[in-house]
Design a protein around this motif. Structure first.
Motif, PDB file in Angstrom:
ATOM      1  N   TYR A 135       1.132  -0.812   0.187  1.00 28.57           N
ATOM      2  CA  TYR A 135       0.088  -0.176  -0.254  1.00 28.57           C
ATOM      3  C   TYR A 135       1.089   1.096  -0.437  1.00 28.57           C
ATOM      4  CZ  TYR A 135       1.056   0.281   5.397  1.00 28.57           C
ATOM      5  OH  TYR A 135       1.736  -0.374   6.506  1.00 28.57           O
ATOM      6  N   GLU A 136       0.647   2.445   0.088  1.00 28.67           N
ATOM      7  CA  GLU A 136       0.842   3.838  -0.527  1.00 28.67           C
ATOM      8  C   GLU A 136       0.429   4.554   0.820  1.00 28.67           C
ATOM      9  OE1 GLU A 136       0.961   7.778  -1.744  1.00 28.67           O
ATOM     10  OE2 GLU A 136      -0.502   6.522  -1.599  1.00 28.67           O
ATOM     11  N   ARG A 137       1.723   5.177   1.054  1.00 30.75           N
ATOM     12  CA  ARG A 137       1.802   6.765   1.950  1.00 30.75           C
ATOM     13  C   ARG A 137       2.585   7.400   1.408  1.00 30.75           C
ATOM     14  NH1 ARG A 137      -2.380   3.265   3.165  1.00 30.75           N
ATOM     15  NH2 ARG A 137      -3.476   3.496   4.598  1.00 30.75           N
ATOM     16  N   ASP A 138       1.853   8.527   1.414  1.00 28.34           N
ATOM     17  CA  ASP A 138       2.483   9.537   0.797  1.00 28.34           C
ATOM     18  C   ASP A 138       4.100   9.822  -0.145  1.00 28.34           C
ATOM     19  OD1 ASP A 138       1.375  11.457   3.221  1.00 28.34           O
ATOM     20  OD2 ASP A 138       2.138  10.981   4.372  1.00 28.34           O
ATOM     21  N   TYR A 141       6.114   2.946  -0.429  1.00 33.62           N
ATOM     22  CA  TYR A 141       5.085   1.925  -0.495  1.00 33.62           C
ATOM     23  C   TYR A 141       5.791   0.871   0.683  1.00 33.62           C
ATOM     24  CZ  TYR A 141       3.267   3.719  -4.855  1.00 33.62           C
ATOM     25  OH  TYR A 141       2.453   4.404  -5.631  1.00 33.62           O
ATOM     26  N   TYR A 142       4.257   0.322   1.668  1.00 30.99           N
ATOM     27  CA  TYR A 142       4.980  -0.642   2.528  1.00 30.99           C
ATOM     28  C   TYR A 142       4.457  -1.604   2.277  1.00 30.99           C
ATOM     29  CZ  TYR A 142       5.617   3.713   4.859  1.00 30.99           C
ATOM     30  OH  TYR A 142       6.756   5.013   5.152  1.00 30.99           O
ATOM     31  N   ARG A 167       3.702   0.984  10.622  1.00 32.02           N
ATOM     32  CA  ARG A 167       5.048   0.753   9.601  1.00 32.02           C
ATOM     33  C   ARG A 167       5.572   1.341  10.545  1.00 32.02           C
ATOM     34  NH1 ARG A 167       1.156   4.407   7.946  1.00 32.02           N
ATOM     35  NH2 ARG A 167       2.280   6.011   7.678  1.00 32.02           N
TER      36      ARG A 167
END
Length: 467
Positions: A135-138, A141-142, A167
């Motif tokens: 998934y993507e955050r800012d 990707y994690y 995360r």
């Protein structure tokens, strides 16, 4: 039968490569943020022993070792010195290659560098995102470890107490930090970044090995090696992202080398207790091949406590082998051969192979050699070794040394012509008693990484770190 302790299963297993007669091998290489220390080289020598033994047993080995030249540590070091990442890592990388030559470590077939494979890494992250594992955050990707049901299979970590969705951005973290890990890091001020399908940014550490191993060895391969500190999080994360991406088994056999310790504490840069190869060669006048013998003589799954007494013992052991070889090469022996010596040779070779076939049990294999040498000395004293016997013993020892790599440096024909000519010129100057000229040439050779030693048996050379 060859058997190895597979970290994944937690037991000794018979080794069967995916393709008969061929082995695909990946070993985690250096992170080039500082000069390597001998603790690092314990792992590299264990991996070299493994590869040489597999080749000795008739396998064709394709070996890949990565060079990590972009991660949190390399970026921090480059920023602290105010230079580019490439400029910062260059000297450490060159030192690594110089050191493995000195320690008689065979070159891998491929040394992929992380910075040369960033686009492929971005593509893999994109694929994991599309499959629902990331998934993507800012812009970062994690990997969601909850989406991968076998997470923890290698390290045997307990996932029961972890908080879902937490995360972690750091490349390295403690075993207790069981969190979703960074696959891709969005661009930050003061960090290098690449334009990719994910936008501007850089890879996380773990994705690098997954991409480079698949590119050079295939999506599934035979053996993956590293130090025990790589088990978690690095190798655990490699398995998760690789198998999530391909839907295939990643690696069949995982082998991990224990730490080298000093005064009971792990040797590491963070502890400030490291010893470099140059420290031992320049400061202690250590023979690089004695260092190699010391580092491979303890079973790879046992902690090795480094002491200078142990190094002295390795020197003595190496000298014992070399002296026996010298006697066999130079003794005046009668013609012919004796059956009992042939049996001695056969027993040594069989015991040597049997030891290493049992999870690289080096103690058994070295004992086989030293027992044969002890008996050989007795036979020499009794004049019960003839010319053909000596020849057979020498051939056997040279054959076993294809695995150990301790009897001699690279052959002179591997030296550059310039170095060979200087060695010859220096010998000529000595014979003509032009000692000032001989000393000058000797110093020039030291600067080229070649040390000459004048012994009662003639002049020998060995590689040392360049000045």
């Amino acid at each position: 039968m060859i058997r190895f302790f597979n970290t994944l299963s937690g037991r000794i297993e018979s080794f069967k490569p995916l393709k008969p007669g061929e082995v695909k091998l990946y070993t985690c290489g250096p992170t080039v943020y500082d000069y390597p220390h001998i603790g690092n080289y314990r792992a590299y020598i264990f991996e070299d022993l493994l590869k040489r033994f597999l080749q000795f047993m008739g396998f064709k080995v394709t070996h890949v070792m990565n060079i990590t030249d972009v991660d949190d540590k390399t970026i921090k070091g480059a920023n602290e010195q105010g230079i580019s990442l490439q400029e910062y890592t260059k000297d450490f990388t060159e030192t690594f290659f110089n050191d493995i030559e000195i320690l008689n470590i065979d070159r891998a077939d491929f040394y992929p560098r992380a910075t040369e494979h960033v686009q492929e890494m971005a593509q893999m992250v994109k694929g994991l995102y599309e499959k629902g594992y990331a998934y993507e955050r800012d812009g970062s990707y994690y990997f969601s470890i909850d989406k991968f049901e076998n997470y923890g299979q290698l390290s045997k970590i307990d996932l029961s107490g972890r908080k879902v969705g937490v995360r972690i951005d750091s490349d390295e973290y403690e075993k207790e930090s069981v969190h979703d890990f960074a696959l891709w890091k969005a661009r930050k001020e003061g960090e290098p970044a690449w334009n990719t399908v994910l936008g501007q940014g850089r890879p996380g550490w773990h994705i690098e090995c997954s991409v480079m191993s698949a590119k050079y060895l295939g999506e599934t391969f035979d053996i993956h090696c590293g130090g025990v500190d790589n088990i978690f999080p690095h190798h655990e994360n490699e398995i998760a992202q690789s198998e999530a991406y391909t839907g295939k088994n990643f690696v069949n056999t995982w082998l991990h080398c224990q730490h080298l310790v000093r005064d009971g504490k792990k040797m590491s840069k963070s502890m400030g207790n490291t010893i470099t190869l140059r420290d031992l060669i320049d400061g202690r006048k250590a023979d690089p091949l004695a260092i190699r013998l010391l580092l491979l003589s303890t079973h790879y799954r046992k902690i090795l406590n480094f002491t200078y007494d142990a190094l002295d013992q390795a020197h003595a052991s190496l000298r014992r082998i070399k002296d026996f070889v010298y006697e066999l090469e130079n003794a005046k022996l009668p013609e012919g051969e004796i059956q009992s010596v042939n049996e001695l040779v056969d027993n040594m070779k069989q015991a040597f192979s049997k030891g290493l076939s049992d999870d690289l049990n080096m103690s058994v294999s070295l004992t086989a050699i030293f027992d044969a040498i002890k008996k050989g000395h007795v036979l020499l004293a009794q004049r019960k070794i003839h010319k053909n016997d000596a020849k057979n013993l020498l051939l056997a020892l040279r054959s076993l040394d294809e695995v150990l790599g301790i009897l001699s440096d690279r052959h002179e024909e591997d030296l550059p012509l310039e170095v060979v000519q200087k060695i010859q010129a220096r010998e000529k100057a000595r014979l003509e008693k032009e000692f000032a000229k001989a000393d000058k040439i000797r110093q020039e050779l030291i600067e080229l990484g070649i040390l000459l030693e004048d012994t009662k048996d003639g002049t020998r050379w060995k590689r040392i770190p360049r000045k």
